[in-house]
Design a protein around this motif. Structure first.
Motif, PDB file in Angstrom:
ATOM      1  N   ASP A   4       0.886  -1.171  -0.089  1.00  0.00           N
ATOM      2  CA  ASP A   4      -0.010   0.044   0.123  1.00  0.00           C
ATOM      3  C   ASP A   4       0.817   1.195  -0.184  1.00  0.00           C
ATOM      4  OD1 ASP A   4      -2.584  -1.120  -0.157  1.00  0.00           O
ATOM      5  OD2 ASP A   4      -3.008  -0.684   1.823  1.00  0.00           O
ATOM      6  N   THR A  45       2.314  -0.112  -7.265  1.00  0.00           N
ATOM      7  CA  THR A  45       1.740  -0.413  -8.382  1.00  0.00           C
ATOM      8  C   THR A  45       1.219   0.781  -8.984  1.00  0.00           C
ATOM      9  OG1 THR A  45       0.747  -2.396  -7.452  1.00  0.00           O
ATOM     10  CG2 THR A  45      -0.384  -1.650  -9.404  1.00  0.00           C
ATOM     11  N   THR A  46       0.727   1.809  -8.223  1.00  0.00           N
ATOM     12  CA  THR A  46       0.594   3.216  -8.616  1.00  0.00           C
ATOM     13  C   THR A  46       1.552   3.962  -9.344  1.00  0.00           C
ATOM     14  OG1 THR A  46      -1.069   3.379  -6.706  1.00  0.00           O
ATOM     15  CG2 THR A  46      -0.727   5.316  -8.239  1.00  0.00           C
ATOM     16  N   ASP A  94       1.841  14.262  -1.609  1.00  0.00           N
ATOM     17  CA  ASP A  94       0.597  15.330  -1.888  1.00  0.00           C
ATOM     18  C   ASP A  94      -0.273  15.217  -0.451  1.00  0.00           C
ATOM     19  OD1 ASP A  94      -1.852  13.027  -2.496  1.00  0.00           O
ATOM     20  OD2 ASP A  94       0.226  12.325  -2.869  1.00  0.00           O
TER      21      ASP A  94
HETATM   22  P1  GDP Z   1       1.350  -1.227  -3.562  1.00  0.00           P
HETATM   23  O1  GDP Z   1       0.478  -2.400  -2.446  1.00  0.00           O
HETATM   24  O2  GDP Z   1       2.528  -0.886  -2.933  1.00  0.00           O
HETATM   25  O3  GDP Z   1       1.337  -1.653  -4.889  1.00  0.00           O
HETATM   26  O4  GDP Z   1       0.185   0.156  -3.460  1.00  0.00           O
HETATM   27  P2  GDP Z   1      -0.742   0.638  -4.171  1.00  0.00           P
HETATM   28  O5  GDP Z   1      -0.134   1.144  -5.627  1.00  0.00           O
HETATM   29  O6  GDP Z   1      -1.744  -0.277  -4.803  1.00  0.00           O
HETATM   30  O7  GDP Z   1      -1.387   1.901  -3.668  1.00  0.00           O
HETATM   31  C1  GDP Z   1      -1.984   1.773  -2.349  1.00  0.00           C
HETATM   32  C2  GDP Z   1      -3.036   3.067  -2.170  1.00  0.00           C
HETATM   33  O8  GDP Z   1      -2.183   4.024  -1.984  1.00  0.00           O
HETATM   34  C3  GDP Z   1      -4.008   2.916  -3.399  1.00  0.00           C
HETATM   35  O9  GDP Z   1      -5.225   3.474  -2.684  1.00  0.00           O
HETATM   36  C4  GDP Z   1      -3.325   4.146  -4.130  1.00  0.00           C
HETATM   37  O10 GDP Z   1      -4.405   5.019  -4.978  1.00  0.00           O
HETATM   38  C5  GDP Z   1      -2.769   5.060  -2.886  1.00  0.00           C
HETATM   39  N1  GDP Z   1      -1.512   5.827  -3.431  1.00  0.00           N
HETATM   40  C6  GDP Z   1      -0.471   5.629  -4.429  1.00  0.00           C
HETATM   41  N2  GDP Z   1       0.259   6.459  -4.193  1.00  0.00           N
HETATM   42  C7  GDP Z   1      -0.393   7.674  -3.865  1.00  0.00           C
HETATM   43  C8  GDP Z   1      -0.039   9.146  -3.805  1.00  0.00           C
HETATM   44  O11 GDP Z   1       1.072   9.456  -4.312  1.00  0.00           O
HETATM   45  N3  GDP Z   1      -0.682   9.779  -3.164  1.00  0.00           N
HETATM   46  C9  GDP Z   1      -1.958   9.443  -2.559  1.00  0.00           C
HETATM   47  N4  GDP Z   1      -2.718  10.308  -1.838  1.00  0.00           N
HETATM   48  N5  GDP Z   1      -2.128   7.864  -2.737  1.00  0.00           N
HETATM   49  C10 GDP Z   1      -1.373   7.116  -3.279  1.00  0.00           C
END
Ligand code: GDP
Length: 478
Positions: A89, A93-94, A189
């Protein structure tokens, strides 16, 4: 191929008489001039813990798959290969998504993004390759198979959460592999983002920012708002200049399989990363036991390409089987050689399985001599943690009695896999899982091979069932 017992005795340093006796105990009568085939030689070797290898065949691999070292003047810069890691989280992925989307060059526009396991982006006419599967599990699984493909790790740390357990794991995995880390401080952010705290916490793990006298690059980003992405890419290029990543593009290609699947229409599809040389349509490729002529190469934008240079990921069509992820691939001069190497490897696999069965039958043989005729109950045991596995093993072994001998032929922590099923099938064993499941491939194979898989959550139930099974196996008393 075959060999006389005299020659075999000299090669293995085992007395002719011992070999003859051994063969006799297997119902084979022979003399010093008798020939034995390769499998029998292997079996004899196995009894003395000597691995028997066919020399002519071994040469096939070493002749065609040994890579000549390149001269410095043949080396050319190659794009860096990057893996994204970090706590769940925190935005891995984002971030991978944001990088892919912000960086569509005009020449690529119109191409349809294909998930082939890795993708390429461009900045200032230079390429960067990202591995699509984030996290240290895939990274380490590849390393375990001997494939180190990552040049740079991007460690994603959410600025509102800081260093978490998997952040530390990722650092340790990257360090163990000696791969440099760039820190992407994500989610800047957010109102409660605290990038300074992230730096503070990471410096305790040896990742010290440049402004504090260290040499770790920190880049603040917001994956969600696509902020700081270009800065991150610039830093990747800067670091790869320092690393002087190079390869010789002007030779037959070799590299690593990073993803593979069977497609209904296209057959075997394998994504490879070229590590050296250039892979071309029409090349003959061997990977594991899979081989064939490259019918087509497809890039990460879904376009057919004629070649792939070092670091560039492409999907390869035309291989005979689906190769294993993490296996190396090589281009060889012609299809006959590829087939010979494939045959050699298939033989070797069979031999390994055969050795496994034989180890077991030696035990059985031994036991049968010692205890008279006994029944064997073979078990493969998989558990979720080492502790419970040990406890179950000890209790299971106590269930053996004079008439039924319980063998745990393999045990380990983790899900039940295809190899477990193969082993079970080869040695007539049942598989017991404690708090673990069988993966889909393993289940399919188990059905095909008629291997029994039993899953338990309670140790007592497990011991009860096996105890009953052993009673059921007992010879009826008169
Ligand atoms: P992963 O488990 O590391 O792959 O994390 P994800 O990419 O699935 O992101 C987890 C959550 O954090 C999601 O709800 C994203 O929308 C949120 N998120 C990711 N990057 C950012 C960011 O730069 N800013 C904010 N506010 N939320 C983010």
């Amino acid at each position: 191929s075959s060999i006389s017992i005299k020659e075999l005795s000299e090669l293995l340093g085992i007395k002719v008489n011992d070999i003859l006796k051994f063969l006799l105990s297997h119902g084979i009568s022979s003399n010093i001039n008798s020939n034995v085939d390769f499998e029998t030689a292997t079996m004899i070797g196995a009894k003395y813990n000597i691995e028997v290898i066919l020399e002519e065949q071994q040469d096939i691999e070493s002749i065609y798959l040994t890579e000549e070292p390149d001269r410095e003047d043949q080396m050319e810069p190659r794009p860096p290969i990057v893996t994204v890691m970090g706590h769940v989280d925190h935005g891995k992925t984002t971030l991978l998504d944001a990088i892919r989307k912000t960086n569509v060059t005009s020449s690529e526009a119109g191409g349809i993004t294909q998930h082939i396991g890795a993708y390429t982006v461009e900045l200032n006419n230079r390429k960067i390759v990202f591995i699509d599967t984030p996290g240290h599990e895939a990274f380490t699984a590849m390393r375990a198979r001997g494939a180190q493909i990552t040049d740079i790790v991007i460690l994603v740390v959410a600025a509102d959460d800081g260093v978490m357990p998997q952040t530390i794991e990722a650092i340790n995995h990257a360090k163990a592999a000696n791969v440099p880390i760039i820190v992407a401080v994500n989610k800047i952010d957010k109102p409660n983002a605290n990038a300074e705290r992230v730096k503070q916490e990471l410096s305790e793990y040896g990742l010290i920012p440049e402004e504090w006298g260290g040499d770790t690059i920190f880049v603040p980003v917001s994956a969600l708002r696509k902020q700081g992405i270009n800065e991150l890419l610039e830093m990747i290029l800067l670091l790869s200049d320092l690393l002087e990543l190079k390869a010789n593009p002007n030779k037959r290609a070799s590299g690593v399989v990073i993803e593979s699947r069977l497609d209904k229409g296209m057959g075997s599809v394998a994504t490879v990363l070229v590590q050296s040389g250039t892979l071309k349509v029409g090349d003959i490729v061997i990977s594991g036991t899979s081989f064939g002529r490259v019918r087509a190469l497809i890039d990460d934008k879904g376009r057919r390409v004629k070649k792939a240079t070092p670091s560039i990921p492409v999907s390869v069509l035309g291989l005979s089987e689906v190769p294993n992820v993490g296996d190396k691939f090589y281009v060889v001069p012609d299809e006959k050689i590829a087939k010979a190497i494939s045959d050699y490897r298939k033989d070797r696999l069979r031999q390994q399985q055969y050795n496994n069965i034989n180890k077991l039958s030696f035990d059985q043989l031994f036991n049968q001599i010692q205890e008279g005729k006994i029944k064997n109950f073979n078990i493969i045991l998989k558990g979720d943690v080492q502790g419970s596995l040990e406890a179950i093993k000890q209790s299971l072994l106590r269930l053996s009695n004079d008439e039924v001998h319980l063998n745990i032929i393999h045990d380990g922590v983790g899900a039940i896999s295809e190899t477990d099923v193969m082993l079970a099938s080869a040695s007539n064993a049942i598989i017991i899982g404690f708090n673990v499941a069988a993966d889909a491939k393993a289940r399919t194979l188990a059905t095909k091979e008629k291997v029994e898989i039993r899953i338990y959550r309670v140790i007592y139930d497990l011991l009860d069932d096996i105890g009953a099974a052993i009673k059921g196996m007992l010879a009826p008393k008169v």
